[in-house]
Design an enzyme around this catalytic site. Structure first.
Site, short mmCIF file in Angstrom:
data_model
loop_
_atom_site.label_atom_id
_atom_site.label_comp_id
_atom_site.label_asym_id
_atom_site.label_seq_id
_atom_site.Cartn_x
_atom_site.Cartn_y
_atom_site.Cartn_z
CG HIS A 67 -0.39 0.95 7.22
ND1 HIS A 67 0.51 0.55 8.17
CD2 HIS A 67 0.30 1.74 6.36
CE1 HIS A 67 1.70 1.10 7.89
NE2 HIS A 67 1.59 1.82 6.79
CD GLU A 68 -1.18 2.39 2.75
OE1 GLU A 68 -0.72 3.54 2.64
OE2 GLU A 68 -0.47 1.41 3.05
CG HIS A 78 0.54 6.43 5.68
ND1 HIS A 78 1.69 6.95 6.23
CD2 HIS A 78 0.80 5.12 5.48
CE1 HIS A 78 2.60 5.99 6.36
NE2 HIS A 78 2.09 4.86 5.91
N GLY A 87 0.83 -1.20 0.00
CA GLY A 87 0.00 0.00 0.00
C GLY A 87 0.86 1.25 0.00
CD GLN A 132 3.42 5.74 2.82
OE1 GLN A 132 2.48 5.21 2.27
NE2 GLN A 132 4.41 5.06 3.37
CB CYS A 180 5.37 1.65 7.41
SG CYS A 180 4.97 3.22 6.62
CG LEU A 181 6.12 0.88 1.18
CD1 LEU A 181 5.59 1.34 -0.16
CD2 LEU A 181 7.12 -0.25 1.00
#
Ligand code: ZN
Length: 151
Positions: free
Chosen positions: A117-118, A121, A31, A36, A75-76
């Site tokens: 999660h997204e 963000h 995701g 981000q 997480c990226l």
């Protein structure tokens, strides 16, 4: 970085989404939220490793959650790190697709987790904000030791 709702679903949004999907797969990740990659708009992409492939959510809102489960989450923005984080097991999200139609995504497992999660963000929250205090302390130390800062 907080995000602003998308007001126009146009070609610039569609090309943003295209490059977000590329970035997500290159990472690789499941995701990615626009903020981000420095774009403060309320749009995220995800691929919950099911037969549906990459999907987009524009202006998503969580409309229902249920239960609670611990899930290994990464997480990226903090590559290579995973922590057991408790969240609702099931989530239902209402959003727009790239044609401006209202869509709903709902599920548990990886899908339920990536949706929450997204959207965190997009609300300006980091993975660290979803952790209980003791785990957050440990995670911050891990990140500091690596010189990653607050990610
Ligand atoms: Zn993330």
């Amino acid at each position: 970085m907080e995000t602003k709702p998308v007001s126009d679903i146009d070609d610039s949004l569609r090309s943003l989404v295209e490059s977000m999907i590329e970035t997500m797969y290159e990472a690789p990740g499941v995701g990615l939220a626009a903020n981000q990659i420095g774009v403060p708009r309320r749009v995220a992409v995800f691929d919950a490793h099911d037969e549906l492939g990459p999907r987009v959510m524009v202006n998503p809102e969580i409309v229902e959650t249920e239960g609670e489960v611990e899930f290994e989450e990464g997480c990226l923005s903090v590559p290579g790190h995973y922590w057991e984080i408790a969240r609702p097991a099931f989530a239902r999200v209402r959003a727009l697709d790239l044609e401006g139609n209202q869509v709903e995504y709902a599920g548990d497992g990886l899908l339920g987790r990536v949706l929450q999660h997204e959207i965190d963000h997009l609300n300006g929250l980091l993975l660290l904000d979803a952790m209980p205090k003791r785990l957050r302390k440990k995670a911050l130390k891990e990140l500091r030791d690596e010189g990653l800062g607050l990610a």
